[in-house]
Every structure is written in structure tokens, then in C-alpha cells.
Design a protein around this motif. Sequence first.
Motif, PDB file in Angstrom:
ATOM      1  N   GLY A 327       1.223  -5.559   0.064  1.00 15.86           N
ATOM      2  CA  GLY A 327       2.575  -6.022   0.347  1.00 15.86           C
ATOM      3  C   GLY A 327       3.629  -5.282  -0.454  1.00 15.86           C
ATOM      4  N   THR A 328       3.331  -4.988  -1.719  1.00 17.12           N
ATOM      5  CA  THR A 328       4.306  -4.259  -2.536  1.00 17.12           C
ATOM      6  C   THR A 328       4.512  -2.832  -2.025  1.00 17.12           C
ATOM      7  N   VAL A 329       3.424  -2.214  -1.556  1.00 18.59           N
ATOM      8  CA  VAL A 329       3.567  -0.862  -1.000  1.00 18.59           C
ATOM      9  C   VAL A 329       4.427  -0.899   0.264  1.00 18.59           C
ATOM     10  N   VAL A 330       4.181  -1.869   1.129  1.00 15.80           N
ATOM     11  CA  VAL A 330       4.982  -2.013   2.344  1.00 15.80           C
ATOM     12  C   VAL A 330       6.451  -2.252   1.988  1.00 15.80           C
ATOM     13  N   GLY A 331       6.692  -3.146   1.013  1.00 18.00           N
ATOM     14  CA  GLY A 331       8.065  -3.429   0.601  1.00 18.00           C
ATOM     15  C   GLY A 331       8.765  -2.206   0.041  1.00 18.00           C
ATOM     16  N   GLY A 332       8.031  -1.393  -0.714  1.00 19.45           N
ATOM     17  CA  GLY A 332       8.630  -0.175  -1.248  1.00 19.45           C
ATOM     18  C   GLY A 332       8.979   0.834  -0.175  1.00 19.45           C
ATOM     19  N   VAL A 333       8.167   0.880   0.886  1.00 23.49           N
ATOM     20  CA  VAL A 333       8.426   1.827   1.984  1.00 23.49           C
ATOM     21  C   VAL A 333       9.615   1.389   2.831  1.00 23.49           C
ATOM     22  N   ILE A 334       9.689   0.087   3.146  1.00 24.26           N
ATOM     23  CA  ILE A 334      10.767  -0.376   4.034  1.00 24.26           C
ATOM     24  C   ILE A 334      12.035  -0.732   3.269  1.00 24.26           C
TER      25      ILE A 334
END
Length: 489
Positions: A327-334
Motif C-alpha cells: 500500500g505504501t508503494v502504491v501511495g508513493g506512486v499515485i
Amino acid sequence: MTSPDQSTAGVDDTSPRVRIGGRERLILAVLLTAGFTLAVDFSILNVALPAIGADVGLSLGGLQWIATAFSLCAAGFTLLFGRIADLFGRRRLFLAGIAVLGLSSLIGGSAGTPWVLIVARVAQGLATAAVTPAALSLLTTSFPEGPVRDRVLGLNGALMAAGFTTGAILGGVLTDLLSWRWAFYINVAVAVVVLLLAPVVLSESRPERRPALDVPGAVTVTLALLAIVYGLTQAGQKSWGDPHAYGALIAGAVLLIVFWVIEQRVPQPLVPVRVIRRRTVGWGNAAGLLAFATETSVVFLLTLYLQEVLGYSPLAAGLSFAVLGVGTVVGGVIGPRIIGALGNRNALVAGFLLQAAATLPLVFLDDRPWWIVVLLATTFVGGVANLVAIVAFMVTATSGLPDEEQGLATGLATMSQQIGITMGIPIMSALATARINALGGQTPHTVLHGVSLALTVNAAACVLAAVLLGVFLRASGRARTPAGTAPQR
């Protein structure tokens, strides 16, 4: 340079895809690898503490100093080193810090006595305090303010947040399969690779005219931060009523007041008052502190729940947070795209509100095994939301400042991050412990109630942060603004 309170009228910054060249990719690889490694170091030894104590002869009560020695130096010296990076060269400080990290990790992994291990952790903390703001300021000065920098900061935030989760998992795996010493040795390999590549791909960055270092301010703020972090760690280990805890916190508060007075009187202050008074800097860093404090404490509270209520092993509990890491990786990308669409302030507000919404279902956890499904789903959403807030905080706190003050800006941002990590767990731990004791002592039932209370306060803190930021932080960022329309204030 465009002010952070201005929007680009008539320009849609989100439409063209951001492209990063080959050299820039190498810069990113070096700096993000270093940042990820340092983030891993914050949590990689937590699971291994009992094994470390048994190997080096450290008592149960002394194990806390493995973490405390690191966090004291990592948070206490970060503002000083951030300013030193501005004055004497960011690349120079980055390389020196990486070298210290590699050497101290080699010593820590080979330690056979407690004092050698603690000294190694102190050196690792100092290396973290030097490398983190230097790396972040190298990022902000290597990429122009706008969508490119937003994307870079998003990747940096995603990898750093993922690093905390990875550290907990990796520490358990290494301890079970090899030895806790490999939690140190992997840093040595990373340091060697970074030291080989960094001089080739990184350019030096410092002002042509070097101002004098504000020694009284540097000493005062460093002592203040050391006192505050020590007080917070003592409160978490013992209680808020412990004289060492509240005495250190009072001393830290007094020293911060003295520091504020010094900064208004010296000709070349360590932290110019005009910078702190900028809403983007002041409220941006407040947002960062709360973002890190709330999410790291959620991990701590859910670790208690998984182990004390559901009966998970430490390794199984650590692996359960892999979904949060995703989730943190997704949040950082978007995150950068959300900032481009909504602006910095609105992205912060949205991130905190979504994080509160994801935390709220956890308040109703019970001892039935199927609740793990709810936990995994909500921690994923919470991780996405938290990283959107973190990326927006980084963009807000470092925007609109000249390159010669980027070390200061990133030092402040790093300080907020590390104090947030340090303070979240003691505060939520005190709430949970008070509830557990009020119900008659530690049992699975009382732990569940203690965790529920602390998670309720955590969600309320996210809502309060969203309200305060919505009211007091000016709308900023690169949200799409119709041509001829004045930017929102």
C-alpha cells in the motif's frame, strides 16, 4: 522559482507523462537505495533483540538502548547535518555519511560486547542524520520544482515507508535463517556499491558564498532534540510519570525556546525565523510529524493485537504487514498525480481523512481469526493514504525555497519524520497500557480493549490533522487552474 502559493494558470501539469533521463535515473538509483537502506535500519533489529542480547551479553533492560542509541542520534543531529550539507557540500556529507554507515555496520555485525554494539548503533544514527537530509536535498536540487520533483519525492517516500515494513520482515528472516549479524552486514554491501557509484553520478551542490555556521543555535537545537527524543523513548519504555521522561521533555522544551530566541538575534541563524514562519514549512512539517506518528503507532498497536490476541509469532506478525508495504508503494506512486490534480493542501487533507477512515474499522477488532482479513484490507488502504500525505508533506515543506536553503528544508522535514516515528509509539503505548491496567492487567481481553482505545485516538488525530491543515494551510501546488482564474488562497 515559482512560489508554492501560485498555480500555473491554464497549464495541466498532469497530462504529459513525466520523463526522467538516463543520468537522472542513476542519481535516483543511488539516492533511493541509500534512503531505503536507512529506513530499513529503523526496524530491522526489533525482532532480533532477544537473540542479540543473548549473543553479546546485554540484559533485557539494556536491549532498549540498541534502538534508543540509534534514534537519539538519528533525530537529534538531523537538523544540524541538514544545514552543514548546505554550507559544506551535500555530496560530500552524503559520501561521508555512507562511509560511516558501512564502517559502523561492519563493527556492529562483529560486536562481541554490549558497548561495541551500542557505539556502532550511535555511529549508525549519526550516519542516518547526515545521509537522510543530504540525500533528500540532492534529490530536490537535482530535479526542478514541479511534476518531476513531485514524482521523485513520491518514489522516495514510497521506498522509505516500504523500508520500515521491510526491515521488520527482513530482521525476522535473517535472524531465523542466518544470524542477526547479517542485519548489519547487508549495510556494508550497500555502502560499498553506493560509494563506488555516487562520486560518478552525483554533482556537488553548495552555495558559492559560504555563510558562518550558527554554533550557539546548532548546539542548542541539537541538545533540545536529544532531550525530547530521550524523553519520548523513556516514556515508551517506562511511563510518562517517570522523572527521566518528563524531566527530559521539559528540558527539551526550554532549550527550544532558547533556540528560538537565539535564532532571532544572530546575524546568520541556523534556521531563519522567516523560513519557519512560512505556512508551507511550518504546517507542512506538522503534517509530516503527524503522518509518521500515526502510521508507525498503528503498526505497533496491530503487532500487539496479532501476537497477544490472535497468538501470531513475531515473524508471522511481521509478514502480515507486507500488505501495508504494498500500500505504501502504491501511495508513493499515485501521490504525485493526486497532488497534481488537487494541490498540496487538498492532497494532505484527503490523505489524512482516508487514513482515518481506514483506521476506524480496526477499532472494532476482536479475537475471531477472520478479522485478519479486515486488518489486511484496511492496512493496505491506510498505507496508500499515509503515503499520499507523506509525499504531499515533502512537496509542501520543500517547495518555494531557493537551492541554497534546500538542506535546511530537508533537514527540517527529516527531523519531523524521525521525531514523528519516535513519538507515535510512546503516546499510543501509554494510552493502551493505561486502559489495560485499568481493566486489571495484561490478558488478551484487556490488550484488545487497550489497542481499541489507542486506535480510536489515532483515527481522531488524523481527522484533527485534516481539519487544521484545511483551515490554516493555504491552497498550493500544481492543481489544474482554468486560464485567467486567480489561484486559490
